[in-house]
Design a protein around this motif. Structure first.
Motif, short mmCIF file in Angstrom:
data_model
loop_
_atom_site.label_atom_id
_atom_site.label_comp_id
_atom_site.label_asym_id
_atom_site.label_seq_id
_atom_site.Cartn_x
_atom_site.Cartn_y
_atom_site.Cartn_z
N ALA A 173 30.31 37.40 45.72
CA ALA A 173 31.42 36.55 45.30
C ALA A 173 32.35 37.29 44.35
O ALA A 173 33.59 37.20 44.46
CB ALA A 173 30.89 35.29 44.61
N VAL A 174 31.78 38.05 43.41
CA VAL A 174 32.60 38.84 42.48
C VAL A 174 33.37 39.92 43.23
O VAL A 174 34.56 40.15 42.96
CB VAL A 174 31.72 39.48 41.39
N THR A 175 32.70 40.58 44.18
CA THR A 175 33.36 41.63 44.97
C THR A 175 34.54 41.08 45.76
O THR A 175 35.62 41.68 45.80
CB THR A 175 32.35 42.29 45.93
N ILE A 176 34.34 39.93 46.39
CA ILE A 176 35.43 39.31 47.16
C ILE A 176 36.59 38.94 46.24
O ILE A 176 37.76 39.22 46.55
CB ILE A 176 34.91 38.07 47.91
N THR A 177 36.27 38.32 45.11
CA THR A 177 37.32 37.90 44.17
C THR A 177 38.12 39.10 43.68
O THR A 177 39.36 39.08 43.65
CB THR A 177 36.71 37.16 42.97
N TRP A 178 37.40 40.15 43.27
CA TRP A 178 38.07 41.34 42.76
C TRP A 178 38.98 41.96 43.82
O TRP A 178 40.13 42.32 43.54
CB TRP A 178 37.06 42.38 42.28
N ASN A 179 38.48 42.08 45.04
CA ASN A 179 39.26 42.74 46.08
C ASN A 179 40.44 41.89 46.55
O ASN A 179 41.47 42.44 46.96
CB ASN A 179 38.36 43.09 47.26
N VAL A 180 40.32 40.57 46.49
CA VAL A 180 41.46 39.71 46.82
C VAL A 180 42.58 39.93 45.80
O VAL A 180 43.76 40.11 46.17
CB VAL A 180 41.04 38.23 46.86
N VAL A 181 42.22 39.94 44.52
CA VAL A 181 43.22 40.19 43.46
C VAL A 181 43.82 41.58 43.64
O VAL A 181 45.04 41.78 43.55
CB VAL A 181 42.58 40.04 42.07
N GLU A 182 42.96 42.56 43.88
CA GLU A 182 43.40 43.94 44.06
C GLU A 182 44.36 44.06 45.24
O GLU A 182 45.39 44.75 45.17
CB GLU A 182 42.17 44.82 44.27
N ALA A 183 44.03 43.39 46.34
CA ALA A 183 44.87 43.45 47.53
C ALA A 183 46.24 42.82 47.28
O ALA A 183 47.28 43.38 47.67
CB ALA A 183 44.18 42.76 48.70
N VAL A 184 46.25 41.66 46.61
CA VAL A 184 47.52 40.98 46.33
C VAL A 184 48.41 41.84 45.45
O VAL A 184 49.62 42.02 45.71
CB VAL A 184 47.26 39.61 45.66
N VAL A 185 47.83 42.40 44.39
CA VAL A 185 48.62 43.23 43.46
C VAL A 185 49.12 44.48 44.17
O VAL A 185 50.31 44.84 44.05
CB VAL A 185 47.76 43.62 42.24
N ALA A 186 48.24 45.16 44.91
CA ALA A 186 48.63 46.41 45.57
C ALA A 186 49.69 46.17 46.65
O ALA A 186 50.67 46.92 46.74
CB ALA A 186 47.40 47.08 46.18
N LEU A 187 49.49 45.15 47.47
CA LEU A 187 50.45 44.88 48.54
C LEU A 187 51.80 44.44 47.99
O LEU A 187 52.85 44.86 48.48
CB LEU A 187 49.90 43.82 49.49
N THR A 188 51.78 43.62 46.94
CA THR A 188 53.03 43.16 46.33
C THR A 188 53.77 44.31 45.67
O THR A 188 54.98 44.52 45.90
CB THR A 188 52.76 42.06 45.29
N ALA A 189 53.05 45.07 44.83
CA ALA A 189 53.68 46.20 44.14
C ALA A 189 54.12 47.27 45.13
O ALA A 189 55.18 47.89 44.97
CB ALA A 189 52.69 46.79 43.13
N GLY A 190 53.31 47.48 46.17
CA GLY A 190 53.68 48.48 47.17
C GLY A 190 54.93 48.10 47.93
O GLY A 190 55.77 48.95 48.24
N HIS A 191 55.08 46.79 48.21
CA HIS A 191 56.27 46.32 48.91
C HIS A 191 57.51 46.45 48.02
O HIS A 191 58.57 46.92 48.48
CB HIS A 191 56.09 44.87 49.33
N VAL A 192 57.38 46.08 46.76
CA VAL A 192 58.51 46.15 45.83
C VAL A 192 58.96 47.59 45.61
O VAL A 192 60.16 47.89 45.59
CB VAL A 192 58.14 45.49 44.48
N ALA A 193 57.97 48.49 45.46
CA ALA A 193 58.29 49.89 45.18
C ALA A 193 58.41 50.74 46.43
O ALA A 193 58.63 51.95 46.33
CB ALA A 193 57.22 50.48 44.27
N SER A 194 58.22 50.13 47.62
CA SER A 194 58.24 50.87 48.88
C SER A 194 57.22 52.00 48.86
O SER A 194 57.49 53.13 49.30
CB SER A 194 59.64 51.42 49.17
#
Length: 255
Positions: free
Chosen positions: A29-50
């Motif tokens: 459960a902790v692993t899933i939660t951490w990776n969901v947050v990590e994915a959202v941050v990385a995908l959002t920041a990656g899209h903004v910064a190209s």
């Protein structure tokens, strides 16, 4: 000499088994939660910064969520062992997905199709991942081995590979920012992709790195003898550190 099927898990009393099962559910459960947050941050920041590096890192986190979700699905029933083989196959598929994503991104970078960008949020995210993921991997691997869960052990190795990818992202961003070495990260990532394919093959076959489950162990009974159960190379190495380990021994006596 008569071959017998090994018991599904080592001899554990009901109380200890319940404790270990709760631990697996907790760490997944902790692993899933951490990776969901990590994915959202990385995908959002990656899209903004190209930033293709951050987008790829976010997609890798999504793959890790799928692997952990397979274990969560397995342990959502009273008899997790009944779902062991299916969970292992799902984890194997996630390893292949991880290898493909990493390879495509690395090759595109090496061929000059994309240019690694210096993104501060990527450096921070990779550093945080390096602080959290190794502990989750170690805890799940230790618990899975004691419980005799091949899927928990395999998922812990998926988490460990994602830790290596975090290190690759961090070092790659830092080298690109300081020395302009755009090739360092992709080359290391290709090595990790090759390792992931090897893990996929092992997970599909049911290899569990010394986790004595029904998928991986056999015993031989010749009237009191014991048979060695572990043939996986990781029995002698753990998370990159070579060590000697005693193979799982299962024995039986005729009444």
């Amino acid at each position: 000499m008569i071959a017998h099927s090994a018991p599904a898990t080592p001899d554990l009393n009901a109380t200890r088994r319940a404790v270990l099962t709760r631990r697996v559910r907790w760490v997944v459960a902790v692993t899933i939660t951490w990776n969901v947050v990590e994915a959202v941050v990385a995908l959002t920041a990656g899209h903004v910064a190209s930033s293709t590096a951050l987008v790829a890192f976010g997609l890798d986190s999504v793959v890790e969520v799928l692997s952990a979700a397979a274990v969560a699905w397995q342990f959502s029933v009273p008899d997790p062992q009944a779902r062991e083989r299916v969970a292992m196959r799902l984890i194997a598929v996630s390893f292949v997905g991880l290898a493909l994503l990493v390879s495509v991104d690395a090759v595109r970078t090496l061929l000059g199709a994309v240019e690694p960008e210096h993104v501060r949020v990527g450096i921070v995210l990779a550093a945080l991942s390096l602080a959290v993921m190794p502990f989750l991997s170690w805890f799940e691997r230790r618990t899975g081995r004691e419980l005799g869960s091949a899927s928990a052990v395999a998922d812990s190795k998926q988490t460990l590979l994602c830790t290596y990818l975090s290190a690759v992202l961090l070092v790659g961003l830092l080298l690109n920012a300081t020395l302009g070495w755009t090739w360092a990260g992709p080359v290391a990532a290709l090595v990790i992709a090759a390792v992931a394919l090897g893990e996929a093959r092992g997970a599909w076959r049911g290899d569990a790195c010394c986790a004595p489950t029904a998928l991986t162990t056999t015993r031989t009974d010749d009237g009191g003898g014991a048979g060695s159960a572990c043939t996986d190379p990781c029995c002698s190495s753990d998370a990159g550190a070579t060590r000697q380990a005693t193979p799982v021994q299962l024995s039986a006596r005729r009444p």
